[in-house]
Structures are given as structure tokens and as C-alpha cells.
Design a protein around this motif. Structure first.
Motif, PDB file in Angstrom:
ATOM      1  N   GLU A 294       0.631   5.509   4.631  1.00 16.28           N
ATOM      2  CA  GLU A 294      -0.661   5.146   4.059  1.00 16.28           C
ATOM      3  C   GLU A 294      -0.478   4.674   2.617  1.00 16.28           C
ATOM      4  OE1 GLU A 294      -3.470   4.847   5.343  1.00 16.28           O
ATOM      5  OE2 GLU A 294      -3.641   6.117   7.119  1.00 16.28           O
ATOM      6  N   GLN A 295       0.475   5.313   1.879  1.00 13.92           N
ATOM      7  CA  GLN A 295       0.687   4.914   0.481  1.00 13.92           C
ATOM      8  C   GLN A 295       1.075   3.447   0.360  1.00 13.92           C
ATOM      9  OE1 GLN A 295       2.096   7.877   1.690  1.00 13.92           O
ATOM     10  NE2 GLN A 295       2.401   9.299  -0.012  1.00 13.92           N
ATOM     11  N   LEU A 296       1.866   2.951   1.328  1.00 14.34           N
ATOM     12  CA  LEU A 296       2.248   1.545   1.305  1.00 14.34           C
ATOM     13  C   LEU A 296       1.002   0.673   1.366  1.00 14.34           C
ATOM     14  CD1 LEU A 296       4.191  -0.859   1.493  1.00 14.34           C
ATOM     15  CD2 LEU A 296       4.322  -0.452   3.974  1.00 14.34           C
ATOM     16  N   ARG A 297       0.069   1.007   2.220  1.00 11.57           N
ATOM     17  CA  ARG A 297      -1.155   0.223   2.346  1.00 11.57           C
ATOM     18  C   ARG A 297      -2.000   0.318   1.074  1.00 11.57           C
ATOM     19  NH1 ARG A 297       1.110   1.503   6.823  1.00 11.57           N
ATOM     20  NH2 ARG A 297       0.692   0.464   8.819  1.00 11.57           N
ATOM     21  N   TRP A 298      -2.094   1.528   0.491  1.00 13.76           N
ATOM     22  CA  TRP A 298      -2.866   1.682  -0.748  1.00 13.76           C
ATOM     23  C   TRP A 298      -2.251   0.842  -1.868  1.00 13.76           C
ATOM     24  CZ3 TRP A 298      -2.885   7.772  -0.501  1.00 13.76           C
ATOM     25  CH2 TRP A 298      -3.680   8.175   0.582  1.00 13.76           C
ATOM     26  N   TRP A 299      -0.935   0.839  -1.911  1.00 18.40           N
ATOM     27  CA  TRP A 299      -0.239   0.072  -2.952  1.00 18.40           C
ATOM     28  C   TRP A 299      -0.554  -1.420  -2.813  1.00 18.40           C
ATOM     29  CZ3 TRP A 299       4.429  -3.053  -2.303  1.00 18.40           C
ATOM     30  CH2 TRP A 299       4.971  -3.499  -3.515  1.00 18.40           C
ATOM     31  N   LEU A 300      -0.450  -1.936  -1.612  1.00 14.85           N
ATOM     32  CA  LEU A 300      -0.720  -3.358  -1.388  1.00 14.85           C
ATOM     33  C   LEU A 300      -2.193  -3.694  -1.648  1.00 14.85           C
ATOM     34  CD1 LEU A 300       1.411  -3.930   1.843  1.00 14.85           C
ATOM     35  CD2 LEU A 300       1.886  -4.836  -0.449  1.00 14.85           C
ATOM     36  N   LEU A 301      -3.093  -2.819  -1.188  1.00 17.80           N
ATOM     37  CA  LEU A 301      -4.523  -3.081  -1.393  1.00 17.80           C
ATOM     38  C   LEU A 301      -4.893  -3.076  -2.871  1.00 17.80           C
ATOM     39  CD1 LEU A 301      -6.028  -0.932   1.498  1.00 17.80           C
ATOM     40  CD2 LEU A 301      -6.216  -3.421   1.262  1.00 17.80           C
ATOM     41  N   GLY A 302      -4.131  -2.352  -3.669  1.00 18.17           N
ATOM     42  CA  GLY A 302      -4.410  -2.283  -5.093  1.00 18.17           C
ATOM     43  C   GLY A 302      -4.249  -3.617  -5.808  1.00 18.17           C
ATOM     44  N   PHE A 303      -3.546  -4.571  -5.188  1.00 18.44           N
ATOM     45  CA  PHE A 303      -3.367  -5.888  -5.806  1.00 18.44           C
ATOM     46  C   PHE A 303      -4.497  -6.853  -5.442  1.00 18.44           C
ATOM     47  CE2 PHE A 303       0.971  -4.173  -5.632  1.00 18.44           C
ATOM     48  CZ  PHE A 303       1.351  -4.338  -6.959  1.00 18.44           C
ATOM     49  N   GLY A 304      -5.406  -6.416  -4.575  1.00 16.41           N
ATOM     50  CA  GLY A 304      -6.550  -7.251  -4.217  1.00 16.41           C
ATOM     51  C   GLY A 304      -6.119  -8.587  -3.632  1.00 16.41           C
ATOM     52  N   ASN A 305      -6.725  -9.689  -4.125  1.00 11.79           N
ATOM     53  CA  ASN A 305      -6.419 -11.018  -3.587  1.00 11.79           C
ATOM     54  C   ASN A 305      -5.189 -11.649  -4.236  1.00 11.79           C
ATOM     55  OD1 ASN A 305      -7.342 -11.596  -6.135  1.00 11.79           O
ATOM     56  ND2 ASN A 305      -8.934 -13.042  -5.488  1.00 11.79           N
ATOM     57  N   ARG A 306      -4.421 -10.836  -4.960  1.00 12.51           N
ATOM     58  CA  ARG A 306      -3.195 -11.353  -5.578  1.00 12.51           C
ATOM     59  C   ARG A 306      -1.969 -11.084  -4.715  1.00 12.51           C
ATOM     60  NH1 ARG A 306      -5.870  -8.521  -9.245  1.00 12.51           N
ATOM     61  NH2 ARG A 306      -4.270  -6.893  -9.411  1.00 12.51           N
ATOM     62  N   VAL A 307      -2.206 -10.628  -3.476  1.00 12.83           N
ATOM     63  CA  VAL A 307      -1.113 -10.368  -2.553  1.00 12.83           C
ATOM     64  C   VAL A 307      -1.544 -10.773  -1.146  1.00 12.83           C
ATOM     65  CG1 VAL A 307      -1.828  -8.002  -2.063  1.00 12.83           C
ATOM     66  CG2 VAL A 307       0.562  -8.631  -1.770  1.00 12.83           C
ATOM     67  N   GLU A 308      -0.588 -11.302  -0.369  1.00 10.50           N
ATOM     68  CA  GLU A 308      -0.858 -11.679   1.021  1.00 10.50           C
ATOM     69  C   GLU A 308       0.233 -11.101   1.911  1.00 10.50           C
ATOM     70  OE1 GLU A 308      -1.239 -15.602   3.975  1.00 10.50           O
ATOM     71  OE2 GLU A 308      -0.795 -15.848   1.820  1.00 10.50           O
ATOM     72  N   VAL A 309      -0.182 -10.322   2.910  1.00 15.76           N
ATOM     73  CA  VAL A 309       0.764  -9.771   3.879  1.00 15.76           C
ATOM     74  C   VAL A 309       1.058 -10.836   4.926  1.00 15.76           C
ATOM     75  CG1 VAL A 309       1.137  -8.011   5.646  1.00 15.76           C
ATOM     76  CG2 VAL A 309      -0.057  -7.409   3.517  1.00 15.76           C
ATOM     77  N   LEU A 310       2.328 -11.190   5.066  1.00 20.80           N
ATOM     78  CA  LEU A 310       2.736 -12.199   6.048  1.00 20.80           C
ATOM     79  C   LEU A 310       3.226 -11.550   7.332  1.00 20.80           C
ATOM     80  CD1 LEU A 310       4.678 -14.598   3.622  1.00 20.80           C
ATOM     81  CD2 LEU A 310       2.274 -14.722   4.334  1.00 20.80           C
ATOM     82  N   LYS A 311       4.076 -10.549   7.198  1.00 19.01           N
ATOM     83  CA  LYS A 311       4.643  -9.856   8.353  1.00 19.01           C
ATOM     84  C   LYS A 311       4.752  -8.376   8.034  1.00 19.01           C
ATOM     85  CE  LYS A 311       7.532 -13.726   9.958  1.00 19.01           C
ATOM     86  NZ  LYS A 311       8.914 -14.167  10.255  1.00 19.01           N
TER      87      LYS A 311
END
Length: 331
Positions: A294-311
Motif C-alpha cells: 500500500e505504501q508504494l501506491r501512497w508514494w506514487l499518489l503523492g505526486f498527483g498528475n506529475r507521475v504516470e504509471v505505465l506498467k
């Protein structure tokens, strides 16, 4: 040094700080293990004599009677040098927001001693260094929950001694506590929340985790704790996702960061196996194999629209659904 002096020094070493206590019988066992042949009566005489000049107290409210140092008794160990004081003072800043207040108060006396040493060194470079160093939290800080200190002490002591407890526990969403018998198995520190890993006496094979701050009372009921056969703490944490682990299988991610958001990974990698490339657009492409948490998801979500998950596609689909949900809220 006379044997009496050595014995009394060893006796002082084995006395805990209040609210913990140790009985003369327990002290006798400690001294005998150190090679001292002494009776409980002699130990009691030593304690009475020492308490006349040192901050020792005898708790005779409940059996077994025991002795403690007072809560704020000074440390009688070797003098602390300025470098040790500086290290403890910095540890103070780091640990205080992580530990529940009552737990932190138990060790605060050592931090206070370090601060007093630094104040005495007010003209030194070390004092100036301490004044210019700060610990800043990386994430949003939460206030620690209020913990019943006596209940917490009883829980920790029972875990140490392998004792069963009679407790009053308040379930989530309720205000009235229930009286239960629990078998303590372990403690997990999760952020600023302590969790007791335990079983109930009426259901000794069903391991559960309960926040310590929800215990109103806890006391030894005179019985020994019962542990499920083959209990493994780490395995339980993984199975119950206490550590936020969603799968034992690592997840291979490819994530595209805006330049300003991805640069920190050039200095503080997320893993030893990460591959980070800066594209012609200035964006950073991250590839890494990580724990699926879950921490991985929280970390990525914290960047908002400045990050895009590709795979992987499954994770990208998760973020797609989250984005849809957010768009409905903020439309």
C-alpha cells in the motif's frame, strides 16, 4: 572494593524505573546469578538503607511488593561527553514524533540529560552545531493516540514474562470496554500506533492484532500465556498485511515522472535495482522491482498528475479507477 559495595551497586543496576518494579525475590535471583550469596532479608535491609539517600520507592499497594527508581530519577552511569549528548539530542528530535507520548516519556530523562550537557557547553562548537541541526518529517505528522500508561506497562511486562492478562478493551466504533483474557504474543510498532499481537483465552488459535491505545486496563490474572503451535511473528505480519504488504510476489513497475518530481531518485534511489533514465523531454523513466505494498501506491499518489504509471497494466488500471473517482469528486 568491599563485597558489600559491589553487591549494592549490582542491586541498584537491577532496579527498574517506575511504574515497573522488582521484588526482593527477583533481585535475589539476579544477585545469585552474579555470584552473590545473600538472603531476601539482607536485600530488604540494603534497599531500606539505600532508599534513605537515593530516589528509590517501595510499592506496597499490590502484591507482589516491589521496588523502583522514581520516574524522574537521574542516571547514575558514567558522565556523558558532548558528542554522546549531541547524538542523543538529535535522536530526541527524530524519535519524538514516531513514538506514542507515554513510551517517549519513559526515555525522555536521558534526552533531558543530554540537553543539560549541551547547555553546559554553550560556548563550544558542539552547542552551535546542535542549534543548527533539525529533523523535519517527510510525511504528514499525526498526533499520537492517548495511551493508558498502566495498561501499556502491564502489557509489555506480560509479554516479557509470558503471562496472560485480564484486560478491558474498547472496540473500534464503541465507547464501552469489554473484559477479556488475552495471551500476548508480540508488539508491532506501526507509525505512532503500537499493536498487541495476541489471542483470546477462549479462542487460543485465532491470532489478532489490537491497538494498545484501546486498552483501558490490563493486569496479570495469575496464569501463563498460551501460544499457538508454530506461531511465527513475521509470517503473521505478512498474512495480515500489518506491514501493508499486498502480495509476497514483487511488482515490476515502469513509471514516468515529471523532471521536478523524478530528480530526487537520482540521489535517493527507491531500490538497489532501480533503472532511471532521463528522456529527451526531461522526464524520468523509472523501472524497478519492488514490494507490492500500500505504501508504494501512497508514494506514487503523492505526486498527483506529475507521475504516470505505465506498467504493470494491473497497477495502471488501479490508478485509472482512482483518477475517475477523483474526477467525480472534484468536477
Amino acid at each position: 572494593m568491599p563485597d558489600t559495595t559491589l553487591r549494592q551497586l549490582k542491586l541498584l543496576e537491577c532496579i527498574p524505573r517506575f511504574p515497573f518494579k522488582k521484588t526482593p525475590q527477583e533481585m535475589k535471583e539476579v544477585l545469585e546469578s552474579e555470584g552473590f550469596d545473600i538472603s531476601e532479608r539482607s536485600i530488604q535491609r540494603d534497599l531500606i538503607k539505600l532508599s534513605s539517600v537515593l530516589p528509590l520507592i517501595s510499592d506496597e499497594r499490590n502484591k507482589p511488593f516491589g521496588w523502583s527508581w522514581i520516574r524522574n530519577a537521574p542516571d547514575f552511569g558514567p558522565a556523558m561527553d558532548p558528542i554522546e549528548a549531541l547524538s542523543l539530542s538529535l535522536a530526541h528530535q527524530y524519535l519524538e514524533p514516531l513514538m506514542p507520548g507515554q513510551s517517549f516519556n519513559r526515555v525522555k530523562i536521558f534526552f533531558d540529560r543530554a540537553d543539560s550537557v549541551l547547555k553546559e557547553s554553550s560556548r563550544s562548537k558542539i552547542k552551535k552545531w546542535r542549534d543548527r541541526v533539525r529533523v523535519v518529517p517527510q510525511w504528514q505528522r499525526l498526533i499520537s493516540p492517548k495511551i493508558n500508561e498502566k495498561a501499556q506497562s502491564a502489557i509489555y511486562d506480560a509479554l516479557l514474562r509470558g503471562n496472560q492478562l485480564k484486560v478491558n478493551y474498547v472496540k473500534r466504533g464503541t465507547t464501552e470496554g469489554e473484559t477479556r483474557l488475552v495471551n500476548p504474543l508480540g508488539i508491532v510498532l506501526q507509525g505512532n500506533v503500537h499493536r498487541l499481537i495476541c489471542t483470546m483465552a477462549e479462542d487460543p488459535d485465532n491470532v489478532r492484532h489490537l491497538p494498545v491505545h484501546r486498552f483501558r486496563r490490563a493486569e496479570w490474572n495469575g496464569l501463563k500465556s498460551k501460544e499457538p503451535k508454530g506461531f511465527d511473528m513475521d509470517q503473521y505480519i505478512e498474512e495480515q498485511r500489518i506491514g501493508f504488504l499486498l502480495s509476497n510476489k514483487p511488482i515490476n513497475i515502469e513509471v514516468l515522472f515529471e523532471a521536478s518530481s523524478g530528480f530526487h531518485l537520482t540521489e535517493t534511489p527507491i531500490s538497489k535495482n532501480q533503472k532511471l533514465n532521463q528522456l529527451e523531454s526531461g522526464k524520468f523513466l523509472l523501472k524497478a522491482s519492488l514490494a507490492n505494498t500500500e505504501q508504494l501506491r501512497w508514494w506514487l499518489l503523492g505526486f498527483g498528475n506529475r507521475v504516470e504509471v505505465l506498467k504493470p497494466k494491473s497497477l495502471r488500471n488501479e490508478f485509472t479507477e482512482i483518477a475517475k473517482g477523483l474526477s467525480k469528486i472534484y468536477k
